[in-house]
Design a protein around this motif. Sequence first.
Motif, mmCIF file in Angstrom:
data_model
loop_
_atom_site.group_PDB
_atom_site.id
_atom_site.type_symbol
_atom_site.label_atom_id
_atom_site.label_comp_id
_atom_site.label_asym_id
_atom_site.label_seq_id
_atom_site.Cartn_x
_atom_site.Cartn_y
_atom_site.Cartn_z
ATOM 1 N N SER A 21 -11.703 -51.116 -12.225
ATOM 2 C CA SER A 21 -12.106 -50.262 -13.335
ATOM 3 C C SER A 21 -11.753 -50.959 -14.639
ATOM 4 N N LYS A 22 -12.583 -50.722 -15.653
ATOM 5 C CA LYS A 22 -12.311 -51.331 -16.963
ATOM 6 C C LYS A 22 -11.039 -50.788 -17.593
ATOM 7 N N THR A 23 -10.608 -49.613 -17.094
ATOM 8 C CA THR A 23 -9.397 -49.025 -17.672
ATOM 9 C C THR A 23 -8.166 -49.361 -16.819
ATOM 10 N N THR A 24 -8.289 -50.392 -16.037
ATOM 11 C CA THR A 24 -7.168 -50.790 -15.187
ATOM 12 C C THR A 24 -6.001 -51.318 -16.049
ATOM 13 N N THR A 25 -4.830 -51.420 -15.421
ATOM 14 C CA THR A 25 -3.680 -51.962 -16.161
ATOM 15 C C THR A 25 -3.665 -53.481 -16.030
ATOM 16 N N ILE A 26 -2.983 -54.119 -16.935
ATOM 17 C CA ILE A 26 -2.896 -55.580 -16.885
ATOM 18 C C ILE A 26 -2.216 -56.082 -15.595
ATOM 19 N N LEU A 38 -4.776 -55.978 -12.958
ATOM 20 C CA LEU A 38 -5.810 -56.996 -13.192
ATOM 21 C C LEU A 38 -5.298 -58.384 -12.809
#
Lengths: 439, 124
Positions: free
Chosen positions: B107-112, B115
């Motif tokens: 998801s684009k709203t994932t955490t660093i 990621l």
Amino acid sequence: MWYEGQLDFLFKFSEKLISALNLQNIVQHITETAYNFLPVERTAFLTWDKNTAKFSLACAVGLNYDYRAKPLEIGKDSIAGHVMRNREALVVQDLEQDFYLSKLNKEEFLQKAFICAPLIFKNEFLGVLYVCDKKTPGPFTQREVSVVMNIVRMGAISMENARLLEQLSKRAKELEAAYQSLKEMQDKLIQSEKLKAIGLLASGVAHEMRNPIGTIMQGVTFLEQIIPLETKEVTETLSIVKESIQRADRIVISLLDFSRATKLEFSWEDINAVLENSLNLVKTELKSIEVVKEIQKNLPKVSVDMNKLMQVFINLFMNAIHAMPQGGRLIIRVFVKQLREAINSVDGQLNNSFAAGEKVLMVEIEDTGAGISAENLRRIFDPFFTTKGQGKGTGLGLSICRNIIMMHKGTIDVQSQALQGTKVIIYLRIPDREEGNNG
Amino acid sequence: MDKKKILIIDDEENFCTLVKKNIELTDEFEVSIATNGQDGIKLAGEIKPDLILLDMIMPDMDGADVIACIKNDKILKDIPVVILTAIAKGDESIPQAAFSGGYALLSKTTTIPALLACIKKNIK
């Protein structure tokens, strides 16, 4: 030649007839008026029903028995039938003297003399009025016959009017019922179309929202790492920003959930296991809430998407828990029921409705909490409708539950009253061939 | 040792800039950016990245088109791709094979951290 008394009587009679709108009242009025105005022993009224081809004694005055206790019904082969065929009044001074009529006589109240007059309106035969056996000596006079004729003429008009009125009001009621059911259907369809439109909008908005949300999350994460952590105010602020943006993301996720035309992954499941798994996930939230389970034994397996159904149950459990902050009872019932009457789907779609007699698997989730007012209950499945207060609920939970249940070709209903607790009822389809129930 | 090269292909310029900053904070990767599919494929041919972070929904050439081009390119076809999309739901990599063609999906709203974990798992 009209007598003054006769005119007065006719005037009163017509006035009363006009005000009587009910067929039975008119018949009674005709029969009583004839009895009161003429010096006779008995009067009687036979109505004709062309559907059953039968006369029935609708009203009588002066009989020495209770005609209501044993309703008289006779066919065409009777004196009334004879009058119906001839379409004119029959005056008989001595019935015994008339061999033909004596044989026809099925009317139990006829003895010696009588007048039998037909009520006809525009060729429509409605019934006959009898006036029987004079109290005064001598045969029926021309004046008496003309009184009877006047009564039946006016009576026929009133009867026809009443019949028309009855038909009209029946039609009006049918129309009203048809209108109501159409309106209900239309409301449901509008609701369903509205939901589809909101779904489309939601998915578009959700997608657009997640790009900036993602960007802000990346920004906050970056700042968190490069700003020295001892700057307490900065970290606190960043933490608030991060929390808020995560909340926004959760809302957008539920929007996506709501709008997504997800393909379900069906498998044969034991509904109890699905309920247990869901209950386990909310266990920590239960606190002072007692869980009561009333589960029928040997339930059939159902073909469901377990994850989606768990999402529904978890949502309903959480709603129940939120409704009972001071504690209470969460009652879970599962049973098979043969429906006594049809269940209409919440959105008016036929394939989500259940027919009377159909067997369904029912899941009831009931709480003893605050309940829902009638006004809120109507809007309970509306997307974005929430009573949980700003920031606490997206108002999409029940809409999503509803969509998921609809995708299972089931239906969902909520029963509640303020301060009386709430019961959510889910109707699930039991397949004809219970393939999953073999092993 | 040379840093591993990551290419981000996404039309959201601000998003790309901040993801680049966050990834580069680890000092393990060197990140390049392309803000449309065509530039992305061109740049990939030039720098030969060790992994591509790819957005799905983009104007003109979308993520699926980019994947098709990469797969048909002899040099690029083995580069691992991580799909970053606004329509994926959760934070974690979801095995939605039908949608992602077997690639990791985030998801684009994932955490660093999520990621980075996903990048490390998939990078060559």
